[in-house]
Design a protein around this motif. Sequence first.
Motif, short mmCIF file in Angstrom:
data_model
loop_
_atom_site.label_atom_id
_atom_site.label_comp_id
_atom_site.label_asym_id
_atom_site.label_seq_id
_atom_site.Cartn_x
_atom_site.Cartn_y
_atom_site.Cartn_z
N PRO A 251 -7.29 -5.46 2.95
CA PRO A 251 -6.88 -5.27 4.34
C PRO A 251 -7.07 -3.82 4.77
N GLN A 252 -7.31 -3.64 6.04
CA GLN A 252 -7.49 -2.31 6.60
C GLN A 252 -6.15 -1.80 7.15
N ASP B 79 -1.13 -8.03 5.01
CA ASP B 79 -1.64 -9.36 4.69
C ASP B 79 -3.06 -9.25 4.16
N VAL B 80 -3.37 -10.07 3.13
CA VAL B 80 -4.72 -10.15 2.58
C VAL B 80 -5.38 -11.39 3.20
N VAL B 81 -6.49 -11.19 3.89
CA VAL B 81 -7.19 -12.28 4.60
C VAL B 81 -8.56 -12.49 3.96
N ASP B 82 -8.84 -13.74 3.59
CA ASP B 82 -10.14 -14.14 3.04
C ASP B 82 -10.50 -13.38 1.76
N GLY B 83 -9.46 -13.01 0.99
CA GLY B 83 -9.72 -12.38 -0.30
C GLY B 83 -10.36 -11.03 -0.22
N THR B 84 -10.15 -10.31 0.87
CA THR B 84 -10.73 -8.96 1.01
C THR B 84 -9.62 -7.95 1.25
N LYS C 139 0.83 -1.20 0.00
CA LYS C 139 0.00 0.00 0.00
C LYS C 139 0.86 1.25 0.00
N PHE C 140 0.70 2.09 -1.04
CA PHE C 140 1.36 3.40 -1.12
C PHE C 140 0.39 4.44 -0.57
N THR C 141 0.79 5.15 0.46
CA THR C 141 -0.09 6.15 1.07
C THR C 141 0.25 7.54 0.54
N ASP C 142 -0.63 8.49 0.82
CA ASP C 142 -0.43 9.85 0.32
C ASP C 142 0.69 10.59 1.06
#
Length: 685
Positions: free
Chosen positions: A683-684, A676-681, A665-668
């Motif tokens: 991540p927060q 980590d990506v969990v359950d194909g959704t 994730k590139f932030t502003d």
Amino acid sequence: MSEIIGLDLTPSQAGVAVTGVTAAIYVILNRVNNMKLKALQSNQAVVCISDKSTGKERKVAVDQKFFASLVKLYKVCCPGVFCKEFGLTLSVAGSLIARTWLDILSIDNATRIESAIVAMDQELFRKHITFFITLMPFLAITNNVLKYSLSSLQLAFRVRLTKYLYDLYLQKLVYYKMGNLDGRIANADQLLTQDVEKFSQTITDLYSNISKPILDIAIYATKLTRVLGAHTPLAMIGYMLLSGGVLTRLRKPVSKMTVEEQRLEGEYRFVNSRLITYSEEIAFYEGSSFEKMTIEKVFNKLVTHLKSMILFRFSMGYLDNIVAKYVATLVGFYIVSRPFLASKSRFQEFSHSARLEDYYKSGRMLLKMAEAMGRVALAGRELSRLAGLTSRVCELTEVLEDLKSDKFVRQQVASSNTSAPASKDLSPDAKKLAGTENNDEEGQELTLASFGLTLQSRGHTIISDGHIKFDNVPLIAPNGSVLIESLNFEVRHGQNVLVRGSNGCGKSSLFRVLGGLWPVFSGTVIKPVRRNLFYIPQKPYMTLGTFRDQLIYPDSHEDMRRKHVKDADLEVIIEQANLTRVLQTHGWNKLAEWIDVLSGGEKQRMAMARLFYHRPQWAILDECSSQISVDTECQLYDVCAQKGISLITVSHRDTLWQHHQKCLKFTDDRQVRLLDVVDGTEPQM
């Protein structure tokens, strides 16, 4: 002769008058040329077609540096005594010697023919005419062998130099670095094509135009010394040295004008090729009028310069004709007349026919010698032009060699505080003292200098299959601006990574560093060998060639065979990429402009088919499935998983989360985090 052209002038007065008129005409023409050039330049709009910084102006002149550069390029064109180029050089030299020897025979025989005519000796006339007829085929073959050798030598020089330059240009991504990382050369295509061709032609012509006259001067001077004495050829040689020095001095601007001409030709070529490249975008905007105005401005700059060159050549041509041709002939007539018109001449004891024969023979030899000296004097004009072309080609070789060694020169973004240390290493109090405490809040741009780095600074790159790691690596653009202050993450083989971030945050820059297009200025990058890292852009590249060539690119058909891959294997790949119908329509061996034949989705699926063919460990997918349906896209990702290809994907489709285990994730606020990506959704944070 006391009366010249109706005026009562002595020869000395006439000489002074001619010299004065010549000098006046040259000065007037020169001033007109300069005034016209300044007027045109003042009214000429400037068109900026590149942001490249040309840096320090390169000095161009016929000097020691020019000869050193010429020797360097000649060693490239003719690498040794056992090469074809050296053989052609000897062939040209042999042809020149043979032609000079045949010229002497022709002069001697022509003089004897004329003596036989004056003496009304029919038998002697028939004898020398027969000899001339015998000589004709040798004259013809010698002249054509010389032309053939010169043309072949020019082509051989061009081939050798072109191959040498492309060997540099097309290795270690030099072609990319020149256009994107370095700022010294804006129009490489002009240098690699027209400049190389003109350099090869000019150096070959100069070799012929100098070596033949010098040989003629040496031979005719020896012959004339025997007949008229040493003072006759020495006087002509002295005049040649004097006139040649003066003309060479006056021609100094030709070198710089040649360099400028080639640069403007390159700009004109660039704007025309740019119109072809962006024709669709321009057509949608209906920008024909603006593009026409741009092209006309660049063309007018070229025309302005060419007009000034024509005017300069006109004025120099006038002096060349006067000094190197007519005055040289006048000096020749005067010198050859001295032994015959002297009060105590040995020719007084000769008969009229003997004096006539000696005069014709000596006069023609002296005329040939004067012509040879004129050609040597005029060769300075070509030497000045060659200096300009040599400077251009040498600059190209130097830049290519620098880029091969990862040495870049480019105009950099200025730092707001170049002496400040890296803010990330400072404490809050130190940041305040250094004036960098509020850089982010104030929007001040970080640069290389902010980190204490230069364009030549380098971090570490370690080749290791199995994982990709960035350790304290800043993402820095070629102009020195910092996109990401520090990048730290590690991904193992078998983990698919989805890259997310706003436009301009540095996603593409990350891939350029990973692919080796941009240098690692600091920190450590661990990545696989280049053949195990495959990149697919949003707009796939379609090469020239068959349908098969599109699939196996950059492999050739021979490379495919060496890998023991058959068309049947390729058909399986085509089916996996959902391109079977396209193959049935066109077949493997059809030649076409595939960028126009294939639709957007077909081109993107072809790019994925290439990935399946090469089957690397890692693949970077940069928005490469935007024109493919979601169902087909999922099928393609499943094939990648089956083939063991780990993916680093840039995409905004939420349906792709299920195919990835990590999110970069590139932030502003110029931060990068690996989640980590969990359950194909998604991540927060």
